[in-house]
Write a protein that holds these residues in place. Sequence first.
Motif, PDB file in Angstrom:
ATOM      1  N   THR A 132       0.842  -1.202   0.000  1.00  0.00           N
ATOM      2  CA  THR A 132       0.000   0.000   0.000  1.00  0.00           C
ATOM      3  C   THR A 132       0.875   1.249   0.000  1.00  0.00           C
ATOM      4  N   ARG A 133       1.899   1.237   0.838  1.00  0.00           N
ATOM      5  CA  ARG A 133       2.827   2.382   0.862  1.00  0.00           C
ATOM      6  C   ARG A 133       3.575   2.512  -0.456  1.00  0.00           C
ATOM      7  N   ALA A 134       3.982   1.377  -1.025  1.00  0.00           N
ATOM      8  CA  ALA A 134       4.710   1.407  -2.300  1.00  0.00           C
ATOM      9  C   ALA A 134       3.829   1.977  -3.407  1.00  0.00           C
ATOM     10  N   ALA A 155       3.111  -3.542  -8.432  1.00  0.00           N
ATOM     11  CA  ALA A 155       2.739  -3.381  -7.027  1.00  0.00           C
ATOM     12  C   ALA A 155       1.234  -3.559  -6.833  1.00  0.00           C
ATOM     13  N   LEU A 156       0.433  -3.035  -7.751  1.00  0.00           N
ATOM     14  CA  LEU A 156      -1.023  -3.171  -7.644  1.00  0.00           C
ATOM     15  C   LEU A 156      -1.457  -4.624  -7.758  1.00  0.00           C
ATOM     16  N   ALA A 175      -2.453  -9.953  -2.159  1.00  0.00           N
ATOM     17  CA  ALA A 175      -2.278  -9.936  -0.701  1.00  0.00           C
ATOM     18  C   ALA A 175      -3.593  -9.599   0.000  1.00  0.00           C
ATOM     19  N   THR A 176      -4.323  -8.626  -0.535  1.00  0.00           N
ATOM     20  CA  THR A 176      -5.554  -8.210   0.131  1.00  0.00           C
ATOM     21  C   THR A 176      -6.700  -9.194  -0.061  1.00  0.00           C
ATOM     22  N   VAL A 177      -6.634 -10.021  -1.077  1.00  0.00           N
ATOM     23  CA  VAL A 177      -7.599 -11.121  -1.176  1.00  0.00           C
ATOM     24  C   VAL A 177      -7.442 -12.018   0.042  1.00  0.00           C
ATOM     25  N   ALA A 227      -8.777  -5.158  -2.786  1.00  0.00           N
ATOM     26  CA  ALA A 227      -8.389  -6.146  -3.806  1.00  0.00           C
ATOM     27  C   ALA A 227      -9.065  -5.841  -5.140  1.00  0.00           C
ATOM     28  N   ALA A 228     -10.346  -5.513  -5.102  1.00  0.00           N
ATOM     29  CA  ALA A 228     -11.084  -5.218  -6.340  1.00  0.00           C
ATOM     30  C   ALA A 228     -10.531  -3.977  -7.031  1.00  0.00           C
ATOM     31  N   GLU A 229     -10.303  -2.924  -6.253  1.00  0.00           N
ATOM     32  CA  GLU A 229      -9.781  -1.682  -6.832  1.00  0.00           C
ATOM     33  C   GLU A 229      -8.370  -1.879  -7.389  1.00  0.00           C
ATOM     34  N   ALA A 230      -7.515  -2.562  -6.631  1.00  0.00           N
ATOM     35  CA  ALA A 230      -6.132  -2.778  -7.071  1.00  0.00           C
ATOM     36  C   ALA A 230      -6.093  -3.653  -8.318  1.00  0.00           C
ATOM     37  N   SER A 231      -6.937  -4.684  -8.376  1.00  0.00           N
ATOM     38  CA  SER A 231      -6.904  -5.557  -9.549  1.00  0.00           C
ATOM     39  C   SER A 231      -7.444  -4.855 -10.789  1.00  0.00           C
TER      40      SER A 231
END
Length: 80
Positions: A21-23, A39-40, A46-48, A56-60
Amino acid sequence: MDVGIAAEKVCDFAAGAQLLTRAVERLRTQVRLGPLTQALVHLAWATVHTGEWHVAAEASTEGARLARDTRQPQYGLTVS
């Protein structure tokens, strides 16, 4: 980013999510789209595992879009 990915790979998903998240925030500020994509994707994975479904949904979704835009199909396939 690398430490976050390493944490995720050894199944320390909570630490991985926090570090990634920080990265992601840092890479966004630096407009480094290639590493941001990676990173996303790792953040989504990881968040899954930590049950943070909205993250997880937003990052994917963002990771898949950036994978197409930055021509990194291996990451687009991972989050599709």
